[in-house]
Design a protein around this motif. Structure first.
Motif, mmCIF file in Angstrom:
data_model
loop_
_atom_site.group_PDB
_atom_site.id
_atom_site.type_symbol
_atom_site.label_atom_id
_atom_site.label_comp_id
_atom_site.label_asym_id
_atom_site.label_seq_id
_atom_site.Cartn_x
_atom_site.Cartn_y
_atom_site.Cartn_z
ATOM 1 N N THR A 27 0.876 -0.959 -0.050
ATOM 2 C CA THR A 27 0.641 -0.484 -0.038
ATOM 3 C C THR A 27 0.894 1.357 0.138
ATOM 4 O O THR A 27 0.575 2.331 -0.198
ATOM 5 C CB THR A 27 -0.723 -0.136 0.840
ATOM 6 N N SER A 53 -5.642 -2.145 7.956
ATOM 7 C CA SER A 53 -7.173 -3.070 7.771
ATOM 8 C C SER A 53 -6.097 -4.372 7.636
ATOM 9 O O SER A 53 -7.136 -5.220 8.430
ATOM 10 C CB SER A 53 -7.000 -2.743 6.027
ATOM 11 N N SER A 78 -14.867 -13.819 10.168
ATOM 12 C CA SER A 78 -15.621 -12.642 9.259
ATOM 13 C C SER A 78 -16.005 -11.504 9.671
ATOM 14 O O SER A 78 -15.939 -9.883 8.529
ATOM 15 C CB SER A 78 -16.282 -13.118 7.978
ATOM 16 N N VAL A 85 -14.711 -3.027 5.206
ATOM 17 C CA VAL A 85 -15.322 -2.667 3.503
ATOM 18 C C VAL A 85 -16.213 -1.020 4.157
ATOM 19 O O VAL A 85 -16.179 0.033 3.704
ATOM 20 C CB VAL A 85 -16.424 -3.678 3.678
ATOM 21 N N TRP A 113 -10.158 2.524 -1.017
ATOM 22 C CA TRP A 113 -10.756 1.021 -1.240
ATOM 23 C C TRP A 113 -10.014 0.479 -1.381
ATOM 24 O O TRP A 113 -10.086 -1.011 -0.655
ATOM 25 C CB TRP A 113 -12.188 1.113 -1.850
ATOM 26 N N GLU A 114 -9.406 0.315 -2.199
ATOM 27 C CA GLU A 114 -8.286 -1.249 -2.886
ATOM 28 C C GLU A 114 -6.871 -1.449 -1.475
ATOM 29 O O GLU A 114 -7.227 -2.268 -1.564
ATOM 30 C CB GLU A 114 -7.235 -0.487 -4.452
ATOM 31 N N ALA A 117 -8.216 -3.085 0.735
ATOM 32 C CA ALA A 117 -8.482 -4.626 0.395
ATOM 33 C C ALA A 117 -7.378 -5.557 0.198
ATOM 34 O O ALA A 117 -7.220 -6.603 0.537
ATOM 35 C CB ALA A 117 -8.655 -4.659 -1.531
ATOM 36 N N MET A 120 -6.536 -6.140 3.691
ATOM 37 C CA MET A 120 -7.117 -7.254 3.889
ATOM 38 C C MET A 120 -6.434 -8.508 4.279
ATOM 39 O O MET A 120 -6.770 -9.912 4.251
ATOM 40 C CB MET A 120 -8.719 -7.675 3.892
ATOM 41 N N ALA A 121 -5.900 -8.549 2.844
ATOM 42 C CA ALA A 121 -5.572 -9.895 1.730
ATOM 43 C C ALA A 121 -4.211 -10.128 2.011
ATOM 44 O O ALA A 121 -3.621 -11.655 2.398
ATOM 45 C CB ALA A 121 -5.731 -9.860 0.498
ATOM 46 N N ALA A 130 -2.706 -10.266 -2.806
ATOM 47 C CA ALA A 130 -2.332 -9.055 -2.751
ATOM 48 C C ALA A 130 -1.558 -8.594 -3.421
ATOM 49 O O ALA A 130 -1.341 -7.392 -4.244
ATOM 50 C CB ALA A 130 -1.583 -8.416 -0.780
#
Length: 247
Positions: A27, A53, A78, A85, A113-114, A117, A120-121, A130
């Motif tokens: 990121t 995240s 989960s 999100v 947002w990406e 994600a 999170m991955a 990722a």
């Protein structure tokens, strides 16, 4: 068991540290690209969102092991991750700006947002996914952006422009004639209030002129170059183009 073994058993071992570092690194690369483009959510925002995240994902996976009990206390790992999100949606909404009918910040909001994600991955241990999504980010930014502009130039895109011109010279008539000659359709037109030309300090001959502004929304082939075309009309002082959605 040693303290390190106990920590690893509770999701605090080197594999989890590696997940966090991977999310931070990936990121941060995305944040560098946004920072280089001069966007509002740059290096710090993207790296914080991605790393946080990943941490939340790890908490969701390992943070409740001490309260779980077979057939007594059972948790869905989960549930916590799903709230990321929703939370990122509010952050993205704050990055989207609407001004003069133009929308700015959609791509930057999507990149946040990406980043979430990707984090999170990485936090879930899905390193390959990722890495792939991070690579695809640069495909989208450096390949799709010029491709999208090329398609827009050849297509019938709709664009908004604000044209400032010297009043009393029939400029509006020439602007509309120019649009017609370029096969552009004027979807809407709003004439703003008149104002006095304020460049008196330069000793310009235009100091006594009055300015008028008109906001045009035009559609047709090649509207992406309308700022240049309209700027060449006599007595036009300035043309302000609406922002690209690739922000």
């Amino acid at each position: 068991m040693s303290p390190l073994e106990i920590a690893a058993a509770h999701g605090q071992g080197w594999p989890q540290v590696g997940d966090l570092l991977l999310a931070f690194a990936l990121t941060s690369v995305i944040g560098l690209e946004r920072q280089f483009q001069g966007k509002s959510a740059g290096l710090r925002t993207q790296s914080i969102v991605g790393t946080a995240s990943a941490l939340i994902m790890l908490v969701s996976k390992y943070g409740f092991g001490d309260v779980l009990s077979q057939n007594l206390v059972m948790l869905d790992p989960s549930r916590v991750a799903a709230q990321i999100v929703s939370g990122i949606g509010f952050l993205g909404a704050g990055l989207i700006i609407t001004r003069r009918g133009a929308i700015r910040g959609l791509t930057t909001a999507a990149s946040v947002w990406e980043a979430a994600a990707i984090g999170m991955a990485a936090g879930a241990g899905l390193w390959a996914l990722a890495l792939v999504v991070t690579a695809l980010h640069f495909v989208i930014v450096f390949v799709y952006t010029p491709l999208g502009r090329l398609v827009a130039e050849r297509g019938h895109a709709e664009r908004s422009y604000t044209v400032t011109y010297l009043d009393g010279h029939g400029v509006l008539r020439h602007l509309l004639a120019t649009c017609t000659s370029q096969s552009w359709v004027v979807r809407s037109m709003t004439i703003a209030d008149h104002e006095r030309y304020d460049d008196r300090s330069s000793g310009s001959d235009l100091a006594d002129e009055r300015l008028a502004s008109v906001s045009l929304t035009i559609a047709g082939p090649g509207t992406t170059r309308a700022a240049t075309v309209l700027g060449e009309v006599a007595h036009v002082v300035r043309v302000d183009a609406g922002y690209d959605e690739d922000d």
